[in-house]
Design a protein around this motif. Structure first.
Motif, mmCIF file in Angstrom:
data_model
loop_
_atom_site.group_PDB
_atom_site.id
_atom_site.type_symbol
_atom_site.label_atom_id
_atom_site.label_comp_id
_atom_site.label_asym_id
_atom_site.label_seq_id
_atom_site.Cartn_x
_atom_site.Cartn_y
_atom_site.Cartn_z
ATOM 1 N N LYS A 293 1.015 -1.285 -0.119
ATOM 2 C CA LYS A 293 -0.195 -0.038 -0.050
ATOM 3 C C LYS A 293 0.955 1.415 0.122
ATOM 4 C CE LYS A 293 -3.979 -2.032 2.325
ATOM 5 N NZ LYS A 293 -4.862 -2.127 3.840
ATOM 6 N N ASP B 223 2.473 1.685 -3.495
ATOM 7 C CA ASP B 223 1.641 2.257 -4.379
ATOM 8 C C ASP B 223 1.413 3.735 -4.482
ATOM 9 O OD1 ASP B 223 1.011 -0.336 -5.596
ATOM 10 O OD2 ASP B 223 -0.565 -0.454 -4.084
ATOM 11 N N GLN B 224 1.875 4.413 -3.315
ATOM 12 C CA GLN B 224 1.661 5.934 -2.883
ATOM 13 C C GLN B 224 3.028 6.573 -3.719
ATOM 14 O OE1 GLN B 224 0.917 6.829 1.198
ATOM 15 N NE2 GLN B 224 -0.395 5.002 1.487
ATOM 16 N N LYS C 83 8.151 -3.815 -5.120
ATOM 17 C CA LYS C 83 6.980 -4.774 -5.047
ATOM 18 C C LYS C 83 6.978 -5.959 -5.331
ATOM 19 C CE LYS C 83 4.022 -0.642 -6.439
ATOM 20 N NZ LYS C 83 3.220 -0.162 -7.711
#
Length: 601
Positions: A35, A38-39, A55
């Motif tokens: 998460k 992804d930012q 990732k």
């Protein structure tokens, strides 16, 4: 294990994000890591690659380190894009290259891992200290795994200079407590000691209560030929627990059982050695019984090929050729460039043939004698048919027969002849070592998983291969080929007395079968073994344990040629001089033949 890449040169916002990712990663909260990643905003090509790389690493750990295929596919695809790019790009993907090498290392593909690391290892001083140390340790482990032991020594010196590590501190007795060093320093210490030991250098391995150092100390005793102390060291109950297989891909019972077997094999306790190897196999199978659910670091934990190689050697010594043959087929799939292994497979086939086709009661050649004196008549048994292959199967299919032995020996001959031109003697190394960089140092590691061979061992290996090749060709009826192999054997350098005798015997037998009796007599002069060292002939199958026995065998074969040439009186006079028991049964039969042929009883 595979590593994520935390870029310390990012801007303040990205650095905060990556710091949070690292914290969550250390807590094994992988979903939170994804998460946060992804930012992270888009940047240049290198920044995007790092983000995708991180990732991929997080997803790999989410699968409990089992989904290595997707990770490897990502790494191969994206690292290839940076080949030939700027130095900055190359340094940025060093962690990715390290991860690729780790995967190949665990999959037992060391040469693929070495090829990857060679592109980045010479610049590790420019990398982050943590990843630089990991790359250095992995490179050192790979060099030792493929038996490039001299190159490992040279590389260790490079690491000392580039990473500013004092290797000498890792070998002193005062630097002995595990608690005094961190994990990386401890690994450097273990690897530096192991590198010295495998290069036959004496080092004082400290006792720190751990199983790793205990096994290393046993290894040092073994190299120093103190086998009793090596076995005693391995038999200790360790105060510190061994690193469990589930976490570190190593199994204490497998390692210790195999090492104990090697020690007993070295002191010729073959039955005991076989039992230890069988125990090691059971431990190894138990560890990897659920292969599909193993994590990456457990994939390379199995030592089955090496253990089966050791067990095969024990079975050969125990006169169990079929079991030895089955054992050798397993490491042959991996170490197919090992000429010694091809020779061992051929030896298994030869021994199996000998045990199943030549165990004939030689005394029953004459079934009965009718009459006495000059009216005596001999009734001969019909010659038994020799069975070379089983069930009409092709010689290309692995079976312990002479046809397959011939195929194995052809491979062995091709390999040793190719390695002959690559062999580096110690004299050449002494003159070149100072002028070479570490990756140009040569090791004679032609027989992996065995240690590198010296000149004497390599010469003996070539002699054994040519002797076996000549023997198999004779048994298969290829007398021209057998003669070529035997002549090549006699032309080898530093040929021992035993192989000199065998070479002459095989030459003589081949020439006899080719009806070239005059040439055959040249190879059966008693002076051939005049100055032989009888210790060369100490083999149970030969029953040649003395110089007198060897001379008796040569003289007997000479008498056979005299008989074939029709010189019966000279041959009969020769036979009266034989007293050694190794040939007496054959002498009696040859006397009978002469009496039948001449009619003189």
């Amino acid at each position: 294990m595979a590593e994520a890449e935390w870029d310390k040169n990012s801007n303040e916002l990205e650095l905060d994000l990556l710091t949070n990712v690292q914290k969550e990663f250390n807590k094994k909260n992988y979903e939170a890591c994804l998460k946060i990643l992804d930012q992270q905003g888009s940047g240049n090509q290198i920044s995007e690659f790092k983000n995708h790389h991180n990732k991929a690493i997080v997803k790999f750990y989410m699968s409990n380190c089992k989904d290595y295929k997707n990770l490897l596919e990502f790494l191969v695809e994206h690292v290839a894009k940076f080949k030939g790019s700027s130095n900055e790009a190359k340094y940025s993907i060093s962690t990715a290259c390290y991860n690729m090498a780790v995967i190949y290392y665990q999959l037992r593909k060391p040469y693929a891992a070495l090829e990857i690391l060679n592109t980045i290892v010479n610049k590790i001083e420019d990398l982050d200290e943590s990843i630089g140390c990991r790359i250095g340790l992995l490179m050192l482990s790979l060099l030792l795994q493929v038996n490039q032991v001299k190159k490992a020594v040279s590389f260790l010196k490079v690491l000392e200079k580039q990473l500013k590590i004092c290797i000498e501190n890792f070998t002193v007795e005062e630097y002995s407590s595990v608690d005094d060093v961190n994990g990386t320093d401890r690994m450097f210490r273990l690897m530096s000691l192991l590198t010295s030991i495998v290069n036959q250098n004496f080092v004082n391995v400290p006792e720190d209560g751990s199983a790793e150092f205990a096994v290393l100390k046993a290894h040092s005793y073994y190299v120093g030929k103190d086998f009793q102390m090596a076995a005693k060291q391995l038999s200790k109950k360790f105060t510190a627990s061994w690193c469990p297989t589930i976490n570190h891909g190593e199994n204490e019972d497998t390692v210790i059982s195999n090492n104990m077997g090697v020690i007993h094999l070295r002191v010729r306790h073959y039955a005991i050695a076989a039992r230890f190897f069988q125990n090691a196999i059971q431990f190894d199978l138990k560890m990897s019984e659920n292969w599909k659910n193993l994590s990456l670091h457990n994939m390379g934990a199995s030592k089955m090929p090496e253990i089966m190689y050791n067990l095969g050697i024990s079975m050969l010594h125990l006169q169990r050729p079929k079991d030895a043959f089955d054992c050798f087929l397993i490491p042959l799939k991996i170490y197919y460039k090992n000429p010694r292994l091809w020779l061992r497979v051929a030896e298994s086939c030869i021994m199996f043939y000998e045990k199943n086709n030549t165990e004939i009661d030689k005394n029953r050649i004459v079934s009965s004698v009718i009459g006495t004196g000059i009216h005596r008549k001999y009734v001969l048994e019909p010659s038994p048919k020799i069975k070379f292959s089983e069930d009409g199967q092709s010689s290309a299919i692995p079976n312990p027969n002479l046809e397959f032995a011939a195929l194995c020996l052809r491979n062995a001959v091709s390999l040793v002849e190719s390695y002959k031109h690559k062999f580096i003697t110690s004299e050449n190394l002494d003159g070149m070592e100072s002028d070479r960089v570490w990756n140009e140092v040569n090791d004679n590691n032609f027989c992996s998983p065995s240690i590198p061979v010296n000149k004497e061992a390599f010469d003996n290996l070539r002699a054994a291969i040519y002797a076996a090749s000549s023997y198999v060709s004779i048994k298969l009826g290829d007398f021209v080929i057998a003669l070529e192999y035997a002549k090549t054997l006699l032309e080898l350098e530093n040929l021992s007395d035993a192989y000199t005798m065998l070479g002459n015997l095989y030459c003589a037998e081949s020439l006899v079968m080719l009806n070239r009796l005059v040439e055959a007599r040249v190879h059966l002069e008693p002076k051939i073994v005049k100055n032989s060292n009888y210790f060369d002939f100490e083999t149970r199958l030969w029953q040649l344990n003395s110089l007198e026995a060897a001379q008796a065998v040569i003289k007997y074969n000479l008498v056979v040629i005299l008989v074939l040439q029709g010189e019966f009186d000279v041959a009969k006079a020769f036979l009266t001089t034989f007293t050694h028991p190794v040939v007496m049964n054959k002498v009696k039969l040859l006397k009978m033949y002469i009496e039948v042929a001449t009619g003189k009883f």
